[in-house]
Design an enzyme around this catalytic site. Sequence first.
Site, PDB file in Angstrom:
ATOM      1  N   TYR A 137      -7.877-117.356  26.811  1.00  0.00           N
ATOM      2  CA  TYR A 137      -8.776-118.507  26.734  1.00  0.00           C
ATOM      3  C   TYR A 137      -8.490-119.423  27.909  1.00  0.00           C
ATOM      4  O   TYR A 137      -7.337-119.690  28.233  1.00  0.00           O
ATOM      5  CB  TYR A 137      -8.552-119.254  25.422  1.00  0.00           C
ATOM      6  N   ASP A 232      -3.285-119.203  34.588  1.00  0.00           N
ATOM      7  CA  ASP A 232      -3.636-120.320  33.717  1.00  0.00           C
ATOM      8  C   ASP A 232      -2.408-120.634  32.869  1.00  0.00           C
ATOM      9  O   ASP A 232      -2.143-119.964  31.867  1.00  0.00           O
ATOM     10  CB  ASP A 232      -4.832-119.953  32.838  1.00  0.00           C
ATOM     11  N   LYS A 260      -2.079-129.736  28.940  1.00  0.00           N
ATOM     12  CA  LYS A 260      -1.220-129.960  27.764  1.00  0.00           C
ATOM     13  C   LYS A 260       0.058-130.744  28.095  1.00  0.00           C
ATOM     14  O   LYS A 260       0.012-131.960  28.177  1.00  0.00           O
ATOM     15  CB  LYS A 260      -0.970-128.618  27.077  1.00  0.00           C
TER      16      LYS A 260
HETATM   17  C1  LIG Z   1      -5.815-125.218  25.862  1.00  0.00           C
HETATM   18  C2  LIG Z   1      -6.071-124.280  26.966  1.00  0.00           C
HETATM   19  C3  LIG Z   1      -7.077-124.488  27.912  1.00  0.00           C
HETATM   20  C4  LIG Z   1      -8.082-125.598  27.781  1.00  0.00           C
HETATM   21  O1  LIG Z   1      -7.498-126.843  27.867  1.00  0.00           O
HETATM   22  P1  LIG Z   1      -8.313-128.107  27.261  1.00  0.00           P
HETATM   23  O2  LIG Z   1      -7.450-129.263  27.636  1.00  0.00           O
HETATM   24  O3  LIG Z   1      -8.410-127.868  25.800  1.00  0.00           O
HETATM   25  O4  LIG Z   1      -9.629-128.132  27.922  1.00  0.00           O
HETATM   26  C5  LIG Z   1      -7.158-123.636  28.989  1.00  0.00           C
HETATM   27  N1  LIG Z   1      -6.317-122.614  29.124  1.00  0.00           N
HETATM   28  C6  LIG Z   1      -5.351-122.352  28.227  1.00  0.00           C
HETATM   29  C7  LIG Z   1      -4.436-121.214  28.443  1.00  0.00           C
HETATM   30  C8  LIG Z   1      -5.218-123.170  27.110  1.00  0.00           C
HETATM   31  O5  LIG Z   1      -4.295-122.871  26.194  1.00  0.00           O
END
Ligand SMILES: *Cc1c(COP(=O)(O)O)cnc(C)c1O
Length: 424
Positions: A137, A232, A260
């Site tokens: 994701y 990511d 995060k």
């Molecule tokens: C949470 C997450 C996102 C998206 O971040 P948001 O701050 O919710 O937009 C993207 N990549 C990964 C791996 C994530 O866990």
Amino acid sequence: MNLYEKARGLIPGGVNSPVRAFRSVDMDPVFIRSAKGPYLYDVNGNRYIDYIDSWGPMILGHGREDLIEKAKGYLEEGLTFGLPSDIEVEMAELVTKATGTQMVRMVNSGTEATMSAIRLARGYTGREKLIKFEGCYHGHSDSLLVKSGSGTLTFNAPTSAGVPMDTIKHTLVCEYNNMDSVREVLREFPGQIACVILEPIAGNMGVVPPDIHFLTELRELTREEGILLIFDEVITGFRIGYGSVSKDWNMEADLYCFGKIIGGGLPVGAFAGPREIMNHLSPVGDVYQAGTLSGNPLAMKMGRDVLTILRDNPQIYQKMEDLAERLDRGLTAKLEETKTPGVVKRYRSMLSLFFGEFEDIRSYEDVKGADTQMYARYFKEMLAQGILLAPAQFEGIFLSDAHNEELIDYTIEAAGKAMLAMRK
Ligand SMILES: *Cc1c(COP(=O)(O)O)cnc(C)c1O
């Protein structure tokens, strides 16, 4: 009218992010009022051990007194200026140093970070296609809401209504931990792929650790083909260790996305890489990217403080890893004791408990076999014992510095009881 009912009348589904609606565990959501240390308190005054950590940011636990005191001072200094500020430079230095990169651009969410990194990769390479992996994701931007379609590589499907086929036609979906699936796509689209984006440790299909050979081959092949590799690390960054998890494998991606943790609980994302690539961003280069609240001083200061604590206290990482290992061993033992089908997957401090019978868990194809109804029953039994796990099977267990062995042992015992109770 209860709060959830009222919320549903005012906010779609009553929530501002879908997982919070508890649909995957088939119950009404818990509404939180406050948090302290490892605990969440709901609006009815119930206390829960928090294994969600707001999905990562609360790595130091909730409401640390020293951070609260500092934050009060930051409020006095001003909330947002719309002009550059010194804290942005300080934060940029901290993040680039920690991650072995040269430049970073701050944004407001992980979604923005990956979306912008991909635009940059496309602008830099002059190519349009990108590869992502099923089950990873990367936020909710249009071109990333894609799953592989049946049969051919080019026939993918959006995972959301409202995403035009034309928007996703450049997104190619491969299988995590499967280099053959990547080679196949590269053969089909030579010289057309701008970037490969992945979670170096998958965390959004439950925790699925990478095969090291897969990562090293992916690195070699993308380098040979002039394709940018984007890690990511919105979850893994500053969670597995201080900085990028790529240190674990002596590997360098071309671009990194963070989020995060680096906001210390405030809305932040970032993407980072070498000057040669990053200087293609506006205002220097021709890849446009902007944000009214990007580099927000309050968020930068809170992020700076959290990162500084993590940098100066590496034992926090060892502690979280030890707790994760303890939890891993304990949960695995309870699965065996209670003859409950399931398996724990773990990479250092990141772990998931998957219910069901598995040969191995390496990809989305494998995790799809998980028994989500069992997870829902488990979740409810744990909640009743004062433990808040992620309200969905395909998520990780998030630990923080505020957790301790006593809480972990209580959690393991509770898990054993939950597994017995689930049979009824
Ligand atoms: C949470 C997450 C996102 C998206 O971040 P948001 O701050 O919710 O937009 C993207 N990549 C990964 C791996 C994530 O866990």
